[in-house]
Design a protein around this motif. Sequence first.
Motif, mmCIF file in Angstrom:
data_model
loop_
_atom_site.group_PDB
_atom_site.id
_atom_site.type_symbol
_atom_site.label_atom_id
_atom_site.label_comp_id
_atom_site.label_asym_id
_atom_site.label_seq_id
_atom_site.Cartn_x
_atom_site.Cartn_y
_atom_site.Cartn_z
ATOM 1 N N LYS A 117 60.635 -9.054 12.954
ATOM 2 C CA LYS A 117 60.800 -9.021 11.181
ATOM 3 C C LYS A 117 59.469 -9.961 10.753
ATOM 4 O O LYS A 117 59.277 -9.805 9.538
ATOM 5 N N ILE A 118 58.962 -10.816 11.530
ATOM 6 C CA ILE A 118 57.975 -11.804 10.941
ATOM 7 C C ILE A 118 56.557 -11.261 11.176
ATOM 8 O O ILE A 118 56.193 -10.841 12.398
ATOM 9 N N GLU A 120 53.548 -12.058 10.899
ATOM 10 C CA GLU A 120 52.470 -12.876 11.428
ATOM 11 C C GLU A 120 52.577 -13.418 12.860
ATOM 12 O O GLU A 120 53.720 -13.410 13.207
#
Length: 399
Positions: A117-118, A120
């Motif tokens: 979900k992140i 980066e």
Amino acid sequence: MKSQNQNQNQNQNLSTSFTKLFNAQLHILNLLSFFIFFGCGLIFGIILSFSLKDFSFNLHITQFSLSPPSTSIKLAASSQKLSNSSRVGLAEFLKPPNTTHDMEDAELLWRASAVPKIPEYPFKRVPKVAFLFLTRGPVLLAPLWEKFFKGHEGFYSIYVHSSPSFNQSDAEPEGSVFYGRRIPSREVKWGGVNMIEAERRLLANALLDFSNERFVLLSESCIPLFNFSVIYSHLMNSTQNFVEVYDLEGPVGRGRYSFRMAPKIKIFQWRKGSQWFQIDRNLATEVVSDTTYFPLFQKYCKGSCYADEHYLPTFVNMKFGAKNANRTLTWVDWSHGGPHPTRFVRSSITVQFLQKLRSGSRCEYNGKRTNICHLFARKFLPNTLDRLLRYAPTVLHIS
């Protein structure tokens, strides 16, 4: 007188005997007292020894607990240094499994659908293009593709889905870019829903490599129209996906729709298009994760309904149309009609023909007009290979 002296001697002897007896008893008593005293001392010494040991151990613990913080920090730093020298981090997690894994389709699709979900990435990532070859057997034009990929290692991945009946001993040699790139496959029937299953299988395997950012579906009769650098840049810099989508009336368009797909898929949402797509990682994840619409095609898209022409165009149109270019980057000639596109033979391959494929059209790319509308083309028979290799350096700029 004599009798008196005898009595005195007897008294003296009795007194002497009594004294000796008393002295003997006193000696025994002293000896017994000595042993008792010695035993008590020995027991006391043992108890005292254990007490001193406990005291010494407690003192050692107390001293350790009261040691200066710097000592603890040094120990922690030393431990951290040792830990860093053998640190694994994300290495094992990021390493894609071998293409010859034994995962079932359900396991493969589940794993491929797991998305961080992140956005980066906490590691250095070079985005790659995943080339997905859907073939019956070997990649027939492999020598041309070998030249295309040469020198660009680390910027691409290759996955090949061939028929399970294909003899692996006839596969590419060990030095080929296609060597060891065949994934576990199942039988595929032309026009059948199992063709979409094969496409999802290819996408799922490619998604296991976190570096793959763009996904291109190709057949054994496809060729590249440009060199690797141009195609890589065109795909990576695009803001859109390339799935051909159009609405077609009549028996080969909306006539293939089954009303049993309603209400999840309505007839006005039904679309048609080419199966040869070029999509990004987000859309690829959505395709392998689809448990709503694809089961409807498995149940109801049969007979004259060709799932490979309708599933992805309908799915993309319903859910992700805003980011789709509604066209494919793979050129195919349907001008002669019929269920199959034109097949090109050796005599078809000319400089003029290849130049037309490269720049003979007009389209839109990232909001601007361009004449580079197709990056790939099909269907080219094996006897075209020698001419394709001849024109590759001068026309296709593949050296």
